[in-house]
Design an enzyme around this catalytic site. Structure first.
Site: not given
Ligand SMILES: Cc1ncc(COP(=O)(O)O)c(C=O)c1O
Length: 399
Positions: A187, A215, A246
């Site tokens: 990310s 992502h 997202k």
């Molecule tokens: C790669 C990744 N995994 C997990 C998450 C966490 O997602 P959630 O907002 O559903 O907890 C994010 C959120 O920023 C993320 O970018």
């Protein structure tokens, strides 16, 4: 009345302010979209949202949430196995599995929870989990928790370094289960995991591959099915975790997609399932509608790709040097945290909302502003944002 904790952290907060690294919350008065109304600022262009497909305010997605509320009320009022689970959860889980190409899926209130549940539930004392150095914080913390709960062994391989991973897997040949975890799209960089190599290496070592596609779901592949579709490898990842917060409507929630056995086992044993409420049905219904919109209109994914390519190309033409890549995450590295925060504030003064990221979210000295593009951005939105980048970049001597 302040106590000793209040006084200690107040001093730290003051330090954040003094060194220019304090994060500020910006309040929006309108739904998420390519342009929003920001309190005290008026209309601004958003270039820092994960609303990749513009679905968070899509009429069908919003209407489905309202219907979910009418049909099921506010929520389960307890955990699923204790007081029942809604049929919309089952429908959502079938849709998630269909989208990413696995036998089954299980929803969680966030992908954070899904990542926390996965190694901590599936591994034990005789096992090893190996994580890419740049994995998301939820994976890192999930592994820390797994180590504390199960006493499994843990290791980190250098980012995307298959030789290092190969060596670590070779050294772990006596472990009962070897689990490798990577982000599908990283990310903070926008880089895509080397999936074909990872799958081959995991097969060679009889290791389980877990890919967090938060992502990538809705973003990569011709129809938005994620990293596997990008590489023509749908069905070849053992376990996929992803978010509903997202591209898939943006409300909240996450899921683990895998074999029916893995999902059933998580239903039996995953602590975030056993001791925490299910997704609110409004959210489940919205996410389900978002998947259906995506399946019916994959042209959104094409538009997203075209918008991202245009913005990246134009930033380069202005003289910025964003990290190279193929995703809608386009970071411009600036160095110090204060520099990234300052650039982000100057862009906001020009009506463009781009977040600056510094330590500890990214390594020291690699602070950045990170642009995220949506299929909902028009050329006009992107051109106006680029004009702001030109103005601010010139004032800061960056271009
Ligand atoms: C790669 C990744 N995994 C997990 C998450 C966490 O997602 P959630 O907002 O559903 O907890 C994010 C959120 O920023 C993320 O970018």
């Amino acid at each position: 009345m302040s106590n000793s904790l209040d006084r200690r952290i107040a001093a730290e907060l003051e330090q954040f302010r003094a060194t220019g690294v304090e994060k500020r919350l910006n309040y929006l008065e309108s739904p998420q979209g390519p342009r929003v109304r920001m309190e005290g600022r008026g209309e601004v262009i958003i270039l820092s949202s994960n609303n990749y497909l513009g679905l968070s305010n899509e009429p069908a997605v919003v209407a489905a949430g309202k219907r979910g509320l009418d049909e099921f009320g506010a929520g389960t009022a307890s955990v699923r196995f204790i007081c029942g689970t809604f049929t919309v959860h089952r429908a959502l889980e079938a849709a998630c599995a269909r989208l990413v190409g696995t036998e089954a899926s299980l929803s969680f209130v966030s992908c954070w929870n899904a990542n926390e549940a996965t190694p901590g539930t599936l591994l034990g004392e005789d096992d090893l989990v190996i994580s890419d150095q740049l994995n998301h914080a939820s994976i890192i913390d999930g592994i820390r928790l797994a180590k504390a709960i199960t006493k499994c062994q843990t290791a980190v391989f250098r980012h995307a370094d298959l030789t290092d991973l190969d060596e670590k897997l070779t050294a772990a040949k006596d472990r009962r289960t070897r689990m490798v975890i990577t982000d599908g799209v990283f990310s903070m960089e926008g880089a895509i995991a080397k999936l074909p190599d990872l799958v081959a290496l995991c097969r060679k070592h009889d290791a389980i591959l877990v890919v967090d596609d938060s992502h990538a779901t809705g973003v990569l592949g011709a129809t938005g099915r994620g990293t596997a579709e990008h590489f023509g490898m749908v069905g070849e990842i053992d376990i996929i975790t992803s978010t509903l917060g997202k591209a898939l409507g943006g409300a909240a929630g996450g899921f683990v997609a895998a074999s029916a056995a893995v999902c059933d086992y998580l239903t039996q044993r995953a602590r975030p399932q056993l001791f925490s409420n299910a997704l609110p049905p409004t959210v489940a219904a919205s996410a389900l509608a978002a998947i259906e919109v995506l399946e019916a209109s994959p042209d959104r994914v094409t538009r997203l790709r075209e918008n991202a390519a245009y913005f990246r190309e134009q930033l380069n033409a202005l003289g910025f040097k964003p990290l190279a890549g193929e995703t809608p995450i386009i970071p411009v590295i600036l160095g110090e945290t204060a520099a990234a925060i300052r650039m982000s504030e100057m862009l906001l003064d020009e009506g463009v909302f781009v977040t600056g990221f510094g330590f500890p979210v990214v390594p020291q000295g690699q602070a950045r502003v990170r642009c995220q593009i949506s299929s909902a951005h028009t050329r006009d939105d992107l051109d106006q944002a680029l004009a702001a980048f030109r103005k601010v970049g010139t004032r800061l001597g960056l271009i």
